[in-house]
Motif scaffolding. Structure first.
Motif, PDB file in Angstrom:
ATOM      1  N   VAL A 261       0.842  -1.195   0.000  1.00  0.00           N
ATOM      2  CA  VAL A 261       0.000   0.000   0.000  1.00  0.00           C
ATOM      3  C   VAL A 261       0.878   1.247   0.000  1.00  0.00           C
ATOM      4  N   HIS A 262       0.491   2.227  -0.818  1.00  0.00           N
ATOM      5  CA  HIS A 262       1.230   3.483  -0.931  1.00  0.00           C
ATOM      6  C   HIS A 262       0.450   4.625  -0.277  1.00  0.00           C
ATOM      7  N   PRO A 263       1.140   5.603   0.270  1.00  0.00           N
ATOM      8  CA  PRO A 263       0.464   6.789   0.832  1.00  0.00           C
ATOM      9  C   PRO A 263       0.136   7.798  -0.262  1.00  0.00           C
ATOM     10  N   ALA A 264      -0.684   7.396  -1.215  1.00  0.00           N
ATOM     11  CA  ALA A 264      -1.031   8.225  -2.367  1.00  0.00           C
ATOM     12  C   ALA A 264      -2.401   7.788  -2.853  1.00  0.00           C
ATOM     13  N   ILE A 265      -2.980   8.569  -3.742  1.00  0.00           N
ATOM     14  CA  ILE A 265      -4.262   8.191  -4.326  1.00  0.00           C
ATOM     15  C   ILE A 265      -4.079   7.096  -5.380  1.00  0.00           C
ATOM     16  N   SER A 266      -3.071   7.239  -6.230  1.00  0.00           N
ATOM     17  CA  SER A 266      -2.871   6.329  -7.354  1.00  0.00           C
ATOM     18  C   SER A 266      -1.417   5.907  -7.439  1.00  0.00           C
TER      19      SER A 266
END
Length: 801
Positions: A261-266
């Motif tokens: 999981v990334h700390p971003a929308i996309s």
């Protein structure tokens, strides 16, 4: 071993739309910030560092490929493509700022690139074609797709694959399509070769599919919860995919074995290194490297910080499923292992809801965010054959099926509201409620939202034309359904709407008047405003017939400076310290307004609205103020014939122009500097009241109210006074349906009469004026039997005595 963070590469200022990792010591990235960056490390144990930055395009850059070293380029080439339609080829070993080659031929955004070691390049574009380039010259044009070509892949020098928004994959031999592969139910976004099997594809339908070379499905990988944008094949044969659900997923033998999981929308792009490390590019502008080799992991404190950053993200509930807090378990539920990697479990911790995701690689639950009750960006929908960020159900009345309200975050909410009302034959007076409903229910997508031009399939940036201000004593709008009681106008209990004392017998003492609090329209999403302006500009540049409308370099510079200034202003609520915007900045805005067509002016007029609100020095000088408001009147086509209904683009332009005028009258405005206002009011009066809509009416009443607040500070010119009274009377006599408009006009009248009494000798009402005012108040009371109208009317009548 599980994949863990190995490196964070920070240089880009906007979305990283493409990454490549051709060697263990080289990473390439391109971004919407118009640059390509090469990152290098001299040894596996040394961190990556930025080696070179290439100005890769005049517009956003969203595709790249790599060509290995040649005798002419000892480090190889990076190939870039983007919104300016040009494919640029840069020598990685050269310090030259200009590309070694520029390939021209596409008619729209180049959104996909792939290259072979031989130097052959294949490109895909929004112009619905793919092109094959040999020795940097056009060799084949691949025509046949019905929509944009989003994915390309060169199998060898004569065999190519293309994926499209028409949901198909085509297999080509040279320039001839030999097979069309169907199966995806959404836009095909990425392609990758699978050794000894065939190829893989990913799509907006949330799936990754593996196909034989003949186009038969081998298996489907399901697990992503939204669009899948990119995929890569790892050296061991595993697949990594990236998408709109902010994850990179690793697949082994048809199963998802890890979700990063990334700390971003996309997560826009993913690539693999020869050593098996994974590189990703995301909407937060960061390039990340993940490794399964423990010796390449980031230090423990950086790993902890990354996990905490992910855990702090606000995760919209629609992205993980419906949430009913009372039914959720507590933290003890995390003692039960997940069934497969990517499983999401929500738990209740006090009054909060947390989302945790099962990581098979570490056999543990990882917190991926706090669930918020907002619409998320991860569930785009199809309505009547088109993709939308949102499709709301709107209940008109009990027993009737709800109507569908589609909306993309890249469009003006006023246009969406008007389109919905017109399509369903509903009264135009609901437009304000619909806009408020849209804006209130789409706030979740702004978390970490990128700026820049919008992607027509992803809605990468949002444009808002500025929400309606909520003045003290004004209407209250909730975020509920605009056709239920939850978002109808309700009288406020604020002190200016209700009397503070009971009326006493005999002489009435005003209990509400004077009202001194100005109403402004200063809210805005400036990055999205910038994106919409640039989007229109790009469109003008792409057509020979409109190229003369495009921004000049000095205008672009002035706009950038203006938007930067206003970004700081809207964030703090006040004008930034230091040098204010100059006349040249204002002149650039005026020139664009005068040159651009009506349908494209609204973001520039909205920019003028913010200039009005945060740059009062522009209208302290009457001559400069006159130039400013005349340019806005011209942009709104004020002198043109007024037809009913007003065309939608003009309707929006008129609204934003009126809001700009309202912002010109604020706390810092001096009564002595208002010589220009008389002409403005006279011009405004030329618009037939019945041709304007409800939003126009309430904004006009706000302008009159703000002027009345200025009058409380000192006397104005006789001509301005005359036109002020005329317009107030006009609004009161003509307003037949909106109590809020009538209320603001009444308060304006009350303030005006109060100021006349306080400034004895400045003006005297004529008998005709008194008669006209009394008639207007009487009509208003009869039309709007509301307590707040009655209370203010009583104050006004007492001030007439």
């Amino acid at each position: 071993m599980p994949y863990k963070l190995a490196a964070l590469l920070r240089s880009h200022s906007s979305d990283v739309r493409g990454v490549a990792a051709p060697t263990d010591s080289l990473v390439l990235s391109v971004s919407r910030d118009k640059t390509a960056v090469s990152w290098a490390r001299p040894a596996p144990t040394v961190s990556f560092a930025r080696e070179a930055v290439f100005e890769a395009g005049a517009k956003f850059v969203n595709a790249l490929a790599y060509i290995p070293p040649t005798p002419e380029a000892s480090k190889g080439y990076v190939v870039t493509g983007g919104g300016d339609t040009v494919i640029n080829v840069f020598d990685l070993s050269s310090t030259a700022t200009e590309p070694s080659y520029s390939l021209i031929g596409h008619g729209d955004n180049v959104c996909a690139l792939n290259a072979l070691p031989s130097g052959l390049i294949v490109s895909g574009s929004w112009d619905r074609t793919a092109k094959v380039w040999v020795n940097f010259q056009l060799a084949y044009e691949l025509k046949g797709h019905e929509h944009n070509v989003w994915a390309v892949l060169a199998v060898d020098d004569e065999t190519f694959l293309t994926g499209s928004a028409d949901k198909t994959i085509k297999i080509w031999n040279k320039h001839k399509c030999i097979r069309t592969v169907t199966g995806h139910t959404g836009v095909v976004r990425g392609l990758a070769l699978i050794p000894d099997i065939g190829f893989a594809s990913c799509s907006n339908d949330s799936e990754v599919r593996v196909w034989t070379t003949e186009g038969d499905v081998v298996y489907t990988l399901s697990g992503h919860t939204s669009f899948v944008y990119s995929l890569t094949v790892l050296p061991n044969g595993d697949i990594a995919s990236a998408g709109e659900d902010r994850t990179v997923r690793v697949w082994h033998d048809g199963e998802c074995v890890q979700t990063i999981v990334h700390p971003a929308i996309s997560v826009w792009s993913v690539a693999s290194m020869p050593n098996g490390d994974i590189v990703s590019g995301a909407s937060d502008g960061v390039v990340r490297v993940f490794s399964a080799a423990e010796e390449r992991w980031a230090p423990a404190d950086e790993l902890k910080e990354f996990d905490e950053t992910v855990a702090r993200q606000a995760l919209p509930s629609q992205q993980v499923g419906d949430v009913k807090k009372s039914d959720l378990p507590g933290p003890e539920a995390l003692s039960i292992p997940g069934k497969k990697s990517g499983d999401v479990k929500m738990i209740r911790v006090n009054d909060n809801v947390e989302a945790h995701q099962w990581d098979s690689a570490s056999s543990s639950w990882q917190k991926i965010g706090d669930v918020v009750d907002a619409v998320g960006s991860g569930r785009r929908q199809v309505y009547e054959g088109r993709e939308y960020d949102y499709v709301f159900d709107v209940d008109i009345k009990d027993g009737v099926p709800p109507l569908k309200l589609p909306f993309n975050t890249s469009e003006n909410p006023y246009f969406a509201a008007q389109r919905f009302l017109q399509a369903n034959d509903l009264p135009g007076g609901y437009v304000d409620q619909i806009v408020q409903f849209i804006q209130s229910n789409t706030q979740g997508v702004t978390i970490g939202a990128p700026d820049g031009p919008s992607d027509p399939f992803t809605g990468g940036s949002r444009y808002r034309a500025g929400p309606t201000s909520q003045p003290t004593g004004g209407a209250s709008i909730s975020s509920g359904d605009p056709f239920t009681g939850g978002s109808r106008y309700t009288p406020s209990t604020a002190n200016v709407s209700q009397p503070t004392t009971q009326p006493s017998p005999g002489v009435h003492t005003p209990t509400i008047i004077p009202v001194r609090t100005f109403v402004s329209f200063k809210q805005a999403n400036v990055p999205a405003m910038r994106g919409k302006i640039m989007q229109f500009d790009e469109g003008f540049q792409h057509e020979i017939s409109t190229s003369s409308l495009a921004l000049y370099p000095d205008e672009t510079t002035s706009l950038d400076e203006t938007l930067t200034y206003l970004t700081q202003a809207t964030q703090s609520g006040v004008a930034p310290e230091g040098a204010p915007l100059s006349d040249s900045h204002l002149e650039a805005v005026i020139q664009i307004l005068q040159r651009w067509p009506s349908s494209s002016r609204f973001p520039v007029i909205d920019l003028a609205r913010l200039i009005s609100g945060f740059c009062p020095h522009f209208y302290e000088d009457p001559s400069r103020a006159t130039i400013f408001f005349r340019a806005l009147l011209e942009a709104a086509d004020w002198s043109h014939q007024w037809e009913t209904p007003i065309p939608k683009p003009r309707e929006t332009n008129v609204l934003l122009t009126l809001r700009s005028f309202a912002n010109m009258l604020q706390e810092s405005t001096s009564p002595e500097s208002l010589d220009w206002v008389a002409e403005l009011l006279e011009e405004i009066s030329k618009a037939p009241y019945e041709a304007l809509n409800k939003l126009h009416h309430v904004t006009l009443a706000t302008l009159l109210f703000n002027l009345s607040c200025v009058r409380l500070k000192g006397a104005i010119s006789a001509r301005t006074h005359e036109w002020h009274l005329k317009l107030i009377s006009l609004v009161l006599k003509e307003e037949k349906s909106d109590g809020e408009t009538a209320y603001r006009a009444l308060v304006s009248l009350g303030n005006t009469l109060y100021s006349i009494k306080q400034q004895a000798g400045s003006f005297q009402l004529t008998a005709a004026q008194r008669s006209e005012i009394k008639e207007a108040v009487s009509v208003t009371k009869s039309r709007f039997p509301e307590d707040r109208i009655a209370h203010v009317s009583k104050d006004v009548e007492s001030l007439l005595q």
